[in-house]
Design an enzyme around this catalytic site. Structure first.
Site, PDB file in Angstrom:
ATOM      1  N   SER A 150       0.832  -1.206   0.000  1.00  0.00           N
ATOM      2  CA  SER A 150       0.000   0.000   0.000  1.00  0.00           C
ATOM      3  C   SER A 150       0.863   1.252   0.000  1.00  0.00           C
ATOM      4  O   SER A 150       1.960   1.261   0.570  1.00  0.00           O
ATOM      5  CB  SER A 150      -0.872  -0.009   1.261  1.00  0.00           C
ATOM      6  OG  SER A 150      -1.456   1.257   1.464  1.00  0.00           O
ATOM      7  N   LYS A 164       1.845  -3.744   6.633  1.00  0.00           N
ATOM      8  CA  LYS A 164       2.321  -3.699   5.235  1.00  0.00           C
ATOM      9  C   LYS A 164       3.810  -3.411   5.201  1.00  0.00           C
ATOM     10  O   LYS A 164       4.561  -4.025   4.444  1.00  0.00           O
ATOM     11  CB  LYS A 164       1.561  -2.621   4.450  1.00  0.00           C
ATOM     12  CG  LYS A 164       0.093  -2.930   4.218  1.00  0.00           C
ATOM     13  CD  LYS A 164      -0.095  -4.133   3.325  1.00  0.00           C
ATOM     14  CE  LYS A 164      -1.557  -4.505   3.166  1.00  0.00           C
ATOM     15  NZ  LYS A 164      -1.764  -5.832   2.569  1.00  0.00           N
ATOM     16  N   TYR A 177      -2.458  -1.329  10.764  1.00  0.00           N
ATOM     17  CA  TYR A 177      -2.618  -1.874   9.405  1.00  0.00           C
ATOM     18  C   TYR A 177      -1.431  -1.468   8.532  1.00  0.00           C
ATOM     19  O   TYR A 177      -0.814  -2.303   7.858  1.00  0.00           O
ATOM     20  CB  TYR A 177      -3.937  -1.371   8.783  1.00  0.00           C
ATOM     21  CG  TYR A 177      -3.966  -1.530   7.275  1.00  0.00           C
ATOM     22  CD1 TYR A 177      -4.225  -2.766   6.691  1.00  0.00           C
ATOM     23  CD2 TYR A 177      -3.706  -0.450   6.428  1.00  0.00           C
ATOM     24  CE1 TYR A 177      -4.225  -2.919   5.305  1.00  0.00           C
ATOM     25  CE2 TYR A 177      -3.706  -0.590   5.050  1.00  0.00           C
ATOM     26  CZ  TYR A 177      -3.961  -1.825   4.497  1.00  0.00           C
ATOM     27  OH  TYR A 177      -3.946  -1.971   3.130  1.00  0.00           O
TER      28      TYR A 177
HETATM   29  P1  NAD Z   1     -10.649  -7.558   0.593  1.00  0.00           P
HETATM   30  O1  NAD Z   1     -10.902  -7.590   2.047  1.00  0.00           O
HETATM   31  O2  NAD Z   1     -11.796  -7.453  -0.321  1.00  0.00           O
HETATM   32  O3  NAD Z   1      -9.786  -8.842   0.167  1.00  0.00           O
HETATM   33  C1  NAD Z   1      -8.912  -9.513   1.046  1.00  0.00           C
HETATM   34  C2  NAD Z   1      -9.288 -10.984   1.018  1.00  0.00           C
HETATM   35  O4  NAD Z   1      -8.426 -11.709   1.885  1.00  0.00           O
HETATM   36  C3  NAD Z   1     -10.728 -11.233   1.471  1.00  0.00           C
HETATM   37  O5  NAD Z   1     -11.377 -12.037   0.519  1.00  0.00           O
HETATM   38  C4  NAD Z   1     -10.561 -11.961   2.803  1.00  0.00           C
HETATM   39  O6  NAD Z   1     -11.619 -12.869   3.053  1.00  0.00           O
HETATM   40  C5  NAD Z   1      -9.226 -12.649   2.591  1.00  0.00           C
HETATM   41  N1  NAD Z   1      -8.509 -13.006   3.809  1.00  0.00           N
HETATM   42  C6  NAD Z   1      -8.177 -12.213   4.861  1.00  0.00           C
HETATM   43  N2  NAD Z   1      -7.488 -12.940   5.774  1.00  0.00           N
HETATM   44  C7  NAD Z   1      -7.384 -14.209   5.284  1.00  0.00           C
HETATM   45  C8  NAD Z   1      -6.798 -15.407   5.762  1.00  0.00           C
HETATM   46  N3  NAD Z   1      -6.166 -15.465   6.941  1.00  0.00           N
HETATM   47  N4  NAD Z   1      -6.902 -16.520   5.003  1.00  0.00           N
HETATM   48  C9  NAD Z   1      -7.554 -16.494   3.804  1.00  0.00           C
HETATM   49  N5  NAD Z   1      -8.114 -15.378   3.301  1.00  0.00           N
HETATM   50  C10 NAD Z   1      -8.031 -14.249   4.035  1.00  0.00           C
HETATM   51  O7  NAD Z   1      -9.601  -6.393   0.318  1.00  0.00           O
HETATM   52  P2  NAD Z   1      -9.056  -5.822  -1.060  1.00  0.00           P
HETATM   53  O8  NAD Z   1      -9.452  -4.410  -1.127  1.00  0.00           O
HETATM   54  O9  NAD Z   1      -9.365  -6.756  -2.161  1.00  0.00           O
HETATM   55  O10 NAD Z   1      -7.509  -5.842  -0.737  1.00  0.00           O
HETATM   56  C11 NAD Z   1      -6.644  -6.893  -1.150  1.00  0.00           C
HETATM   57  C12 NAD Z   1      -5.268  -6.638  -0.572  1.00  0.00           C
HETATM   58  O11 NAD Z   1      -4.813  -5.374  -1.031  1.00  0.00           O
HETATM   59  C13 NAD Z   1      -5.234  -6.578   0.952  1.00  0.00           C
HETATM   60  O12 NAD Z   1      -4.044  -7.157   1.397  1.00  0.00           O
HETATM   61  C14 NAD Z   1      -5.231  -5.088   1.242  1.00  0.00           C
HETATM   62  O13 NAD Z   1      -4.626  -4.780   2.467  1.00  0.00           O
HETATM   63  C15 NAD Z   1      -4.424  -4.567   0.075  1.00  0.00           C
HETATM   64  N6  NAD Z   1      -4.695  -3.157  -0.215  1.00  0.00           N
HETATM   65  C16 NAD Z   1      -5.966  -2.753  -0.445  1.00  0.00           C
HETATM   66  C17 NAD Z   1      -6.235  -1.405  -0.698  1.00  0.00           C
HETATM   67  C18 NAD Z   1      -7.649  -0.923  -0.921  1.00  0.00           C
HETATM   68  O14 NAD Z   1      -7.881   0.290  -0.854  1.00  0.00           O
HETATM   69  N7  NAD Z   1      -8.608  -1.771  -1.208  1.00  0.00           N
HETATM   70  C19 NAD Z   1      -5.188  -0.492  -0.725  1.00  0.00           C
HETATM   71  C20 NAD Z   1      -3.877  -0.938  -0.509  1.00  0.00           C
HETATM   72  C21 NAD Z   1      -3.652  -2.293  -0.263  1.00  0.00           C
HETATM   73  C1  UD1 Z   2      -7.087   4.558   3.723  1.00  0.00           C
HETATM   74  C2  UD1 Z   2      -6.016   4.199   4.710  1.00  0.00           C
HETATM   75  C3  UD1 Z   2      -4.883   3.478   3.993  1.00  0.00           C
HETATM   76  C4  UD1 Z   2      -5.424   2.269   3.242  1.00  0.00           C
HETATM   77  C5  UD1 Z   2      -6.538   2.713   2.309  1.00  0.00           C
HETATM   78  C6  UD1 Z   2      -7.192   1.524   1.647  1.00  0.00           C
HETATM   79  C7  UD1 Z   2      -6.117   5.870   6.502  1.00  0.00           C
HETATM   80  C8  UD1 Z   2      -5.409   6.989   7.184  1.00  0.00           C
HETATM   81  N1  UD1 Z   2      -5.534   5.362   5.407  1.00  0.00           N
HETATM   82  O1  UD1 Z   2      -6.542   5.468   2.775  1.00  0.00           O
HETATM   83  O2  UD1 Z   2      -3.933   3.060   4.941  1.00  0.00           O
HETATM   84  O3  UD1 Z   2      -4.392   1.656   2.496  1.00  0.00           O
HETATM   85  O4  UD1 Z   2      -7.550   3.417   3.038  1.00  0.00           O
HETATM   86  O5  UD1 Z   2      -7.952   0.793   2.544  1.00  0.00           O
HETATM   87  O6  UD1 Z   2      -7.176   5.442   6.923  1.00  0.00           O
HETATM   88  N2  UD1 Z   2     -13.048  10.621   3.444  1.00  0.00           N
HETATM   89  C9  UD1 Z   2     -14.075  11.471   3.804  1.00  0.00           C
HETATM   90  N3  UD1 Z   2     -15.214  10.922   4.335  1.00  0.00           N
HETATM   91  C10 UD1 Z   2     -15.383   9.577   4.516  1.00  0.00           C
HETATM   92  C11 UD1 Z   2     -14.313   8.706   4.128  1.00  0.00           C
HETATM   93  C12 UD1 Z   2     -13.157   9.287   3.604  1.00  0.00           C
HETATM   94  O7  UD1 Z   2     -13.965  12.680   3.655  1.00  0.00           O
HETATM   95  O8  UD1 Z   2     -16.426   9.143   5.020  1.00  0.00           O
HETATM   96  C13 UD1 Z   2     -11.820  11.205   2.847  1.00  0.00           C
HETATM   97  C14 UD1 Z   2     -10.570  10.943   3.658  1.00  0.00           C
HETATM   98  O9  UD1 Z   2     -10.348  11.977   4.581  1.00  0.00           O
HETATM   99  C15 UD1 Z   2      -9.507  10.931   2.553  1.00  0.00           C
HETATM  100  C16 UD1 Z   2     -10.255  10.430   1.309  1.00  0.00           C
HETATM  101  O10 UD1 Z   2     -11.636  10.599   1.585  1.00  0.00           O
HETATM  102  O11 UD1 Z   2      -9.077  12.232   2.313  1.00  0.00           O
HETATM  103  C17 UD1 Z   2      -9.982   8.970   0.991  1.00  0.00           C
HETATM  104  O12 UD1 Z   2     -10.219   8.219   2.175  1.00  0.00           O
HETATM  105  P1  UD1 Z   2     -10.164   6.629   2.192  1.00  0.00           P
HETATM  106  O13 UD1 Z   2     -10.993   6.088   1.102  1.00  0.00           O
HETATM  107  O14 UD1 Z   2     -10.453   6.170   3.585  1.00  0.00           O
HETATM  108  O15 UD1 Z   2      -8.640   6.297   1.791  1.00  0.00           O
HETATM  109  P2  UD1 Z   2      -7.281   6.799   2.470  1.00  0.00           P
HETATM  110  O16 UD1 Z   2      -7.519   7.503   3.749  1.00  0.00           O
HETATM  111  O17 UD1 Z   2      -6.507   7.514   1.430  1.00  0.00           O
END
Ligand code: NAD
Ligand code: UD1
Length: 339
Positions: free
Chosen positions: A125, A154, A150
């Site tokens: 991330s 990472k 969290y």
């Molecule tokens: P998500 O929660 O939809 O997907 C994660 C999946 O992992 C889920 O299906 C969950 O059931 C599974 N999981 C969790 N723990 C497990 C375990 N112990 N064994 C088997 N399965 C398990 O999330 P996502 O948005 O698809 O994210 C995927 C990856 O990308 C995650 O590692 C997340 O931290 C990372 N990531 C996501 C974002 C975002 O904004 N969505 C941003 C940066 C990084």
């Molecule tokens: C967040 C996490 C980041 C994680 C990512 C994906 C924090 C500080 N960071 O990123 O670690 O990898 O999600 O899961 O939580 N916002 C509003 N109102 C809301 C929700 C969000 O104004 O109800 C704003 C936030 O202030 C931010 C932007 O929208 O400026 C995006 O927020 P969000 O989607 O939560 O992502 P990040 O905070 O960038």
């Protein structure tokens, strides 16, 4: 064609990646414990592609379960999506986050070594850049101080991969640093399905638009940005999924460890998101301005040059596409995968 194991592949990014890998001709095996997902997502991927996915209900921390999966399939590469990702929950339950996220990584690396599988791509991330690095972020910047457990998981997992790769130069590793994935497949059949009250902006916006929540609070309007709200690098999940296909193509041809930002390089504000969503979808998103949220940075966006240079990947979708596709998914599935 090569076979890819998607650990945590039933989730939001994993399901979109499964679809793009199948469309590119790869075989896909998914293992997930459905901690935050549903097998229905993979059934829909099969419907959309007309191709089968081998699906295991398994905890990625469970070495015996992984051993069985590696024994039953000839896996060429692994993508490690499995993890817990709710920032607020990680502050309240840090041990659960460290236990789940770090153990999944250790078990995967142990069983890959035992099975002789040498390629792994990890879902990292942009949060690992921390608070001190200037935007836009480039991959050569040092990892910073994270604002929550969290983020630390990472950062620690990146370190674990670096150490494991140093100890075994035959292991190929790609760390993908995602920026802010939003949007959904254009069919509206798969998308993000958060449990409970969404933490992230776009799911909150769509749930207000569909009538599940009353009003969006925009966190802060006094940031040092053009309109006073935070800037983020929002990326369409289909572009992100295609980045994984390029990363798989690359890792099957190259050794070593590489880090790639997956973002567009273009920042948008919270107000931009709300206004664009309302304009392209013709719906109202009721919103108010509130206090800043603890831990939020004024701006986070990528320099995405390295992914273009080495992977030949860049994003193609616009913010309009992201807002339209997020709404299309939410409207067709007001309760997510639950009927
Ligand atoms: P998500 O929660 O939809 O997907 C994660 C999946 O992992 C889920 O299906 C969950 O059931 C599974 N999981 C969790 N723990 C497990 C375990 N112990 N064994 C088997 N399965 C398990 O999330 P996502 O948005 O698809 O994210 C995927 C990856 O990308 C995650 O590692 C997340 O931290 C990372 N990531 C996501 C974002 C975002 O904004 N969505 C941003 C940066 C990084
Ligand atoms: C967040 C996490 C980041 C994680 C990512 C994906 C924090 C500080 N960071 O990123 O670690 O990898 O999600 O899961 O939580 N916002 C509003 N109102 C809301 C929700 C969000 O104004 O109800 C704003 C936030 O202030 C931010 C932007 O929208 O400026 C995006 O927020 P969000 O989607 O939560 O992502 P990040 O905070 O960038």
């Amino acid at each position: 064609m090569a076979t890819v194991l998607l650990a945590g592949g039933a989730g939001y990014i994993g399901s979109h990646t499964a679809l793009e890998l199948l469309n590119a001709g790869y075989e896909v095996v998914v293992a997930d414990n459905y901690a935050n997902s549903s097998p229905e997502a993979i059934r829909r991927v099969e419907k959309l592609t007309g191709k089968p996915v081998k699906l295991y209900e398994a905890d990625i921390r469970d070495n015996a379960a992984l051993r069985r999966i590696f024994a039953e399939n000839r896996i060429d590469a692994v993508i490690h999506f499995a993890g817990l990702k709710a920032v607020g929950e990680s502050v309240a339950k840090p041990l659960m986050y460290y236990r789940n996220n770090i153990d999944t990584t250790l078990s995967l690396l142990e069983e890959m070594a035992a099975a002789g599988v040498k390629n792994i791509i990890f879902s990292s991330s942009a949060t690992v850049y921390g608070e001190a690095n200037p935007v836009p972020y480039t991959e050569t910047m040092p990892r910073g101080t994270c604002s929550n457990p969290y983020g630390w998981t990472k950062s620690m997992m990146e370190q674990i991969f670096e150490d494991a790769q140093k100890a075994d130069p035959a292991l190929s590793v790609i760390l993908l640093r995602y920026f802010n994935p939003i949007g959904a497949h254009e069919s509206g059949m798969i998308g993000e399905d958060p449990q409970g009250i969404p933490n992230n902006l776009m799911p909150y916006v769509t749930q207000v638009a569909v009538g599940r929540r009353e009003c969006l609070t925009i966190f802060g309007k006094d940031y040092p940005t053009p309109d006073g709200t935070c800037l983020r690098d929002y990326i369409h999940v289909v572009d992100l999924a295609k980045g994984h296909v390029k990363a798989i193509d690359y890792i099957l041809q190259h050794d070593g460890l590489e880090i790639f930002n997956l973002g567009t390089g273009t920042p948008y504000s919270v107000t931009d998101i709300v206004e664009t969503f309302q304009r392209v979808n013709g719906v109202e998103v009721k919103h108010v301005y509130g206090e800043r949220r603890a831990g939020d940075l004024p701006a986070s966006y990528a320099n995405a040059d390295k992914a273009l240079r080495l992977l030949g990947w860049k994003t193609e979708k616009t913010l309009d596409d992201m807002c339209r596709d997020s709404w299309n998914w939410q409207r067709q599935n007001p309760n997510g995968y639950r009927e």
